[in-house]
Scaffold this motif. Structure first.
Motif, PDB file in Angstrom:
ATOM      1  N   ALA A 135       7.789 -27.913  38.988  1.00 55.66           N
ATOM      2  CA  ALA A 135       7.900 -27.763  37.531  1.00 55.66           C
ATOM      3  C   ALA A 135       7.404 -29.034  36.831  1.00 55.66           C
ATOM      4  CB  ALA A 135       9.347 -27.466  37.160  1.00 55.66           C
ATOM      5  N   LEU A 136       7.860 -30.190  37.312  1.00 54.38           N
ATOM      6  CA  LEU A 136       7.465 -31.446  36.671  1.00 54.38           C
ATOM      7  C   LEU A 136       5.953 -31.672  36.802  1.00 54.38           C
ATOM      8  CD1 LEU A 136       8.763 -33.911  35.204  1.00 54.38           C
ATOM      9  CD2 LEU A 136       8.600 -35.109  37.387  1.00 54.38           C
ATOM     10  N   ASP A 137       5.415 -31.413  37.995  1.00 55.29           N
ATOM     11  CA  ASP A 137       3.974 -31.620  38.190  1.00 55.29           C
ATOM     12  C   ASP A 137       3.141 -30.638  37.369  1.00 55.29           C
ATOM     13  OD1 ASP A 137       4.499 -33.708  39.832  1.00 55.29           O
ATOM     14  OD2 ASP A 137       4.099 -32.651  41.715  1.00 55.29           O
ATOM     15  N   ASN A 138       3.690 -29.434  37.101  1.00 53.49           N
ATOM     16  CA  ASN A 138       2.982 -28.505  36.228  1.00 53.49           C
ATOM     17  C   ASN A 138       2.796 -29.102  34.830  1.00 53.49           C
ATOM     18  OD1 ASN A 138       2.079 -25.539  36.716  1.00 53.49           O
ATOM     19  ND2 ASN A 138       3.772 -25.863  38.162  1.00 53.49           N
ATOM     20  N   LEU A 139       3.723 -29.984  34.434  1.00 51.76           N
ATOM     21  CA  LEU A 139       3.624 -30.594  33.100  1.00 51.76           C
ATOM     22  C   LEU A 139       2.697 -31.803  33.076  1.00 51.76           C
ATOM     23  CD1 LEU A 139       7.135 -30.473  31.455  1.00 51.76           C
ATOM     24  CD2 LEU A 139       5.433 -28.702  31.774  1.00 51.76           C
ATOM     25  N   PHE A 160       3.676 -28.089  24.812  1.00 48.85           N
ATOM     26  CA  PHE A 160       4.035 -29.151  23.871  1.00 48.85           C
ATOM     27  C   PHE A 160       3.863 -30.558  24.440  1.00 48.85           C
ATOM     28  CE2 PHE A 160       5.935 -25.675  21.587  1.00 48.85           C
ATOM     29  CZ  PHE A 160       5.694 -26.034  20.270  1.00 48.85           C
ATOM     30  N   VAL A 161       3.798 -30.670  25.779  1.00 46.46           N
ATOM     31  CA  VAL A 161       3.814 -32.012  26.370  1.00 46.46           C
ATOM     32  C   VAL A 161       2.535 -32.785  26.055  1.00 46.46           C
ATOM     33  CG1 VAL A 161       2.835 -31.550  28.659  1.00 46.46           C
ATOM     34  CG2 VAL A 161       4.647 -33.237  28.421  1.00 46.46           C
ATOM     35  N   SER A 162       1.447 -32.063  25.790  1.00 44.17           N
ATOM     36  CA  SER A 162       0.194 -32.766  25.491  1.00 44.17           C
ATOM     37  C   SER A 162       0.045 -33.041  23.992  1.00 44.17           C
ATOM     38  CB  SER A 162      -0.990 -31.960  26.009  1.00 44.17           C
ATOM     39  OG  SER A 162      -0.881 -30.623  25.591  1.00 44.17           O
ATOM     40  N   VAL A 199       0.221 -32.856  35.839  1.00 47.81           N
ATOM     41  CA  VAL A 199      -1.067 -32.859  36.538  1.00 47.81           C
ATOM     42  C   VAL A 199      -2.182 -32.278  35.658  1.00 47.81           C
ATOM     43  CG1 VAL A 199      -2.341 -31.890  38.491  1.00 47.81           C
ATOM     44  CG2 VAL A 199      -0.064 -32.849  38.841  1.00 47.81           C
ATOM     45  N   VAL A 200      -1.901 -31.152  35.024  1.00 46.02           N
ATOM     46  CA  VAL A 200      -2.959 -30.497  34.245  1.00 46.02           C
ATOM     47  C   VAL A 200      -3.158 -31.174  32.895  1.00 46.02           C
ATOM     48  CG1 VAL A 200      -3.718 -28.293  33.281  1.00 46.02           C
ATOM     49  CG2 VAL A 200      -2.396 -28.336  35.396  1.00 46.02           C
ATOM     50  N   THR A 201      -2.064 -31.638  32.286  1.00 48.91           N
ATOM     51  CA  THR A 201      -2.150 -32.143  30.918  1.00 48.91           C
ATOM     52  C   THR A 201      -2.458 -33.633  30.860  1.00 48.91           C
ATOM     53  OG1 THR A 201       0.175 -32.746  30.856  1.00 48.91           O
ATOM     54  CG2 THR A 201      -0.354 -30.486  30.234  1.00 48.91           C
ATOM     55  N   GLY A 202      -2.205 -34.352  31.947  1.00 50.76           N
ATOM     56  CA  GLY A 202      -2.382 -35.802  31.921  1.00 50.76           C
ATOM     57  C   GLY A 202      -1.213 -36.523  31.280  1.00 50.76           C
ATOM     58  N   ALA A 203      -0.140 -35.787  30.963  1.00 54.14           N
ATOM     59  CA  ALA A 203       1.037 -36.418  30.358  1.00 54.14           C
ATOM     60  C   ALA A 203       1.753 -37.281  31.395  1.00 54.14           C
ATOM     61  CB  ALA A 203       1.989 -35.350  29.831  1.00 54.14           C
ATOM     62  N   GLY A 204       2.452 -38.303  30.925  1.00 54.83           N
ATOM     63  CA  GLY A 204       3.201 -39.178  31.819  1.00 54.83           C
ATOM     64  C   GLY A 204       4.521 -38.540  32.241  1.00 54.83           C
ATOM     65  N   THR A 205       5.094 -39.073  33.338  1.00 56.26           N
ATOM     66  CA  THR A 205       6.338 -38.510  33.868  1.00 56.26           C
ATOM     67  C   THR A 205       7.473 -38.595  32.846  1.00 56.26           C
ATOM     68  OG1 THR A 205       5.639 -39.168  36.061  1.00 56.26           O
ATOM     69  CG2 THR A 205       7.971 -38.657  35.798  1.00 56.26           C
ATOM     70  N   GLU A 206       7.566 -39.724  32.157  1.00 55.44           N
ATOM     71  CA  GLU A 206       8.660 -39.890  31.184  1.00 55.44           C
ATOM     72  C   GLU A 206       8.601 -38.840  30.087  1.00 55.44           C
ATOM     73  OE1 GLU A 206       9.403 -43.670  29.106  1.00 55.44           O
ATOM     74  OE2 GLU A 206       9.488 -44.542  31.120  1.00 55.44           O
ATOM     75  N   GLU A 207       7.402 -38.637  29.565  1.00 52.98           N
ATOM     76  CA  GLU A 207       7.221 -37.649  28.497  1.00 52.98           C
ATOM     77  C   GLU A 207       7.551 -36.245  29.026  1.00 52.98           C
ATOM     78  OE1 GLU A 207       6.929 -37.754  25.495  1.00 52.98           O
ATOM     79  OE2 GLU A 207       5.971 -35.929  24.768  1.00 52.98           O
TER      80      GLU A 207
END
Ligand SMILES: Nc1ncnc2c1ncn2[C@@H]1O[C@H](COP(=O)(O)OP(=O)(O)OP(=O)(O)O)[C@@H](O)[C@H]1O
Ligand SMILES: [Mg+2]
Length: 208
Positions: free
Chosen positions: A88-92, A137-139, A94-102
């Motif tokens: 789930a976390l990597d889905n947020l 929303f993460v991106s 890996v594709v979007t380039g968002a950081g782990t904290e975000e």
């Protein structure tokens, strides 16, 4: 975010026509969506809703007219389009380039803070929908385009996801366009509603 960047979230649609071969699907369509507003487009199956959304999203350039939309667009579709081989976390991230904290912050917002290490098949359908929303929303999108995002959920889950979507839209200030069969979904998001009808289809303001 500065006011001028916020102002760039507006969407300007001037379509003169869209055909598939001999079939004119969309006629003359003019719609402006101001920054941070939510607009819903209703209409029967096959009328051209997804076609219009693909044009607005920049996925289809083969039409007459002009569309101006922000650069950062997040789509949400009817079926969750999560990658099954990523947690789930990597889905947020890996594709979007968002950081782990975000990503962790957004997972908490959608109530999935305990599911970060789960794979999509280990999540319920409602949880997969919430993860898809989190990914949208993460991106930090400027425009959210949603094509029947609440279909095939039971009434209680649909209500829950709609309320969550509305909160995320309001908190982020994103401009949003929702395409749906269901007027109730447009109402749940507090959207200004337009109706697509006719062949070729044109847009009418309000409820038909
Ligand atoms: N790639 C394509 N090639 C040919 N015709 C297409 C193509 N995509 C869509 N169409 C046609 O355009 C029309 C509008 O399709 P569209 O998918 O936009 O409808 P819709 O309003 O989203 O329907 P639904 O509510 O069922 O999703 C339909 O008649 C469809 O058959
Ligand atoms: Mg469609």
């Amino acid at each position: 975010m500065s006011d001028s960047a916020f102002g760039d979230r507006a969407v300007h649609i001037r379509i003169d026509g869209k055909r598939f071969g001999d079939t004119a699907v969309l006629g003359s369509i003019a719609l402006d969506v101001a920054s941070g507003r939510t607009v819903a487009i209703t209409g029967p199956s096959g009328i051209g809703k997804s076609t219009l959304l693909r044009i607005v999203s920049g996925l289809d350039h083969d039409f007459e007219g002009e569309v101006r939309a922000p650069a950062r667009i997040s789509p949400v579709f009817q079926e969750p389009t999560l990658l099954p081989w990523l947690t789930a976390l990597d889905n947020l991230t890996v594709v979007t380039g968002a950081g782990t904290e975000e990503a962790e912050r957004v997972m908490q917002t959608v109530g999935l803070e305990n599911k970060q290490a789960h794979y999509p098949h280990q999540l319920s359908l409602g949880q997969q929908r919430r993860l898809s929303l989190a990914r949208a929303f993460v991106s930090n999108p400027e425009l959210l385009v949603m094509d029947e995002p609440f279909a095939s959920l039971d009434e209680q889950k649909a209500d829950e996801i709609m309320a969550l979507t509305r909160r995320l839209i309001e908190d982020s200030g994103v401009t949003a366009i929702l395409v749906t069969h269901a007027l109730a979904e447009a109402r749940a998001l507090g959207a200004e509603t337009f109706h697509l009808s006719g062949q070729p289809a044109t847009l009418t303001k309000g409820i038909v």
